[in-house]
Design an enzyme around this catalytic site. Structure first.
Site, short mmCIF file in Angstrom:
data_model
loop_
_atom_site.label_atom_id
_atom_site.label_comp_id
_atom_site.label_asym_id
_atom_site.label_seq_id
_atom_site.Cartn_x
_atom_site.Cartn_y
_atom_site.Cartn_z
N LYS A 60 33.36 14.86 -6.74
CA LYS A 60 32.08 14.64 -7.40
C LYS A 60 31.01 14.25 -6.40
O LYS A 60 31.28 13.73 -5.31
CB LYS A 60 32.23 13.58 -8.50
CG LYS A 60 33.03 14.13 -9.69
CD LYS A 60 33.17 13.16 -10.84
CE LYS A 60 33.91 13.83 -12.00
NZ LYS A 60 34.15 12.91 -13.14
N ARG B 125 42.84 12.04 -11.40
CA ARG B 125 42.67 13.44 -11.80
C ARG B 125 42.00 14.17 -10.63
O ARG B 125 40.86 13.87 -10.29
CB ARG B 125 41.82 13.52 -13.08
CG ARG B 125 41.62 14.90 -13.65
CD ARG B 125 40.79 14.82 -14.93
NE ARG B 125 40.60 16.14 -15.53
CZ ARG B 125 39.60 16.96 -15.23
NH1 ARG B 125 38.68 16.57 -14.32
NH2 ARG B 125 39.49 18.14 -15.80
#
Length: 251
Positions: free
Chosen positions: A207, A238
């Site tokens: 991200k 994740r």
């Protein structure tokens, strides 16, 4: 700590959109993750990147269910990444065993009751709105306290719907209605989420707040974060890649 491998069967996910956007490519990637020691494969057919449009229920089902059906034959644990109760139910019938709902039950009024009826683990993420406008909702008095408070509301709603406490998993929702400062504040206080008494899933993989100009350039920072989280009591991370995260956990 478990490794949840991301398998986006989509053309537009931010980090790997299009790489696994057909049945053969998705199954091949799933088998590759299994060979690398993945604990859970999280299969999604709808991008939740900032600004993403929603896809139809039919398209979401067409993207995910055949892949789940095939990979489940190989004995891997599968979670379905969806905000729709109907997709969640179809996925469980096809062989998935966990529901990963980034909306925490807010996007579909039938989701919590469906998860309760199916009696499977349910991941409730902190969420303030759809991808189209979530960035405008990144306003907090104290992000850690506010996210914990709002997650508690989802926990109460889930239990009121009949989801058993031992089937609840929480996710503070890094990047969802949060800017970089918010994300780092949550990571710095991740033990506060662990202390809520439920397994905690962290999804930071590649991200933007990790730095770097492209998602691939953020891979090392993602691995470093997995190493940092390994001692915090977090249940799972994740991630897009599996092998380097398994390796860093084995050190």
């Amino acid at each position: 700590m478990l490794i949840m491998g991301i398998l986006n069967v989509t053309p537009d996910s931010f980090a790997d959109g299009g790489r696994h956007n057909d049945f053969d490519a998705a199954v091949s990637r799933g088998l590759e993750m299994m060979a690398e020691g993945v604990d859970i494969i999280d299969i999604g057919g709808e991008s939740t990147r900032p600004g993403a449009d929603r896809v139809s229920e039919v398209e979401e089902l067409e993207r995910t269910i055949p892949v789940i059906t095939e990979l489940s034959k190989h004995g891997v644990k599968i979670s379905i990444d969806t905000m729709r109760a109907s997709t969640a139910e179809a996925a469980i019938e096809a062989g998935a065993s966990i529901i990963n709902d980034v909306s925490g039950g807010l996007a579909d009024p039938d989701m919590l009751q469906t998860a309760a009826r199916l009696q499977v683990p349910y991941i409730a993420m902190h969420w303030r709105g759809q991808s189209k406008d979530m960035n405008s909702k990144a306003i907090y008095n104290n992000v850690v306290n506010d996210v914990i408070s709002e997650l508690r509301e989802r926990i109460t709603a889930a239990q009121d719907a009949g989801i058993k406490p031992n089937n609840l998993i929480i996710d503070p929702g890094l990047g969802f209605a949060k800017d970089a400062e918010h994300n780092w504040a949550i990571i710095d206080s991740v033990e506060s989420f662990v202390e809520m008494g439920y397994p905690v899933l962290i999804g930071a993989s590649r991200k933007r707040f990790l730095g770097g100009d492209t998602p691939d350039e953020r891979e090392q920072a993602t691995i470093d974060l997995t190493k940092r989280l390994a001692t915090t009591g977090v249940w799972a991370v994740r991630v897009h890649s599996v092998k380097p995260h398994k390796e860093v956990l084995a050190q």
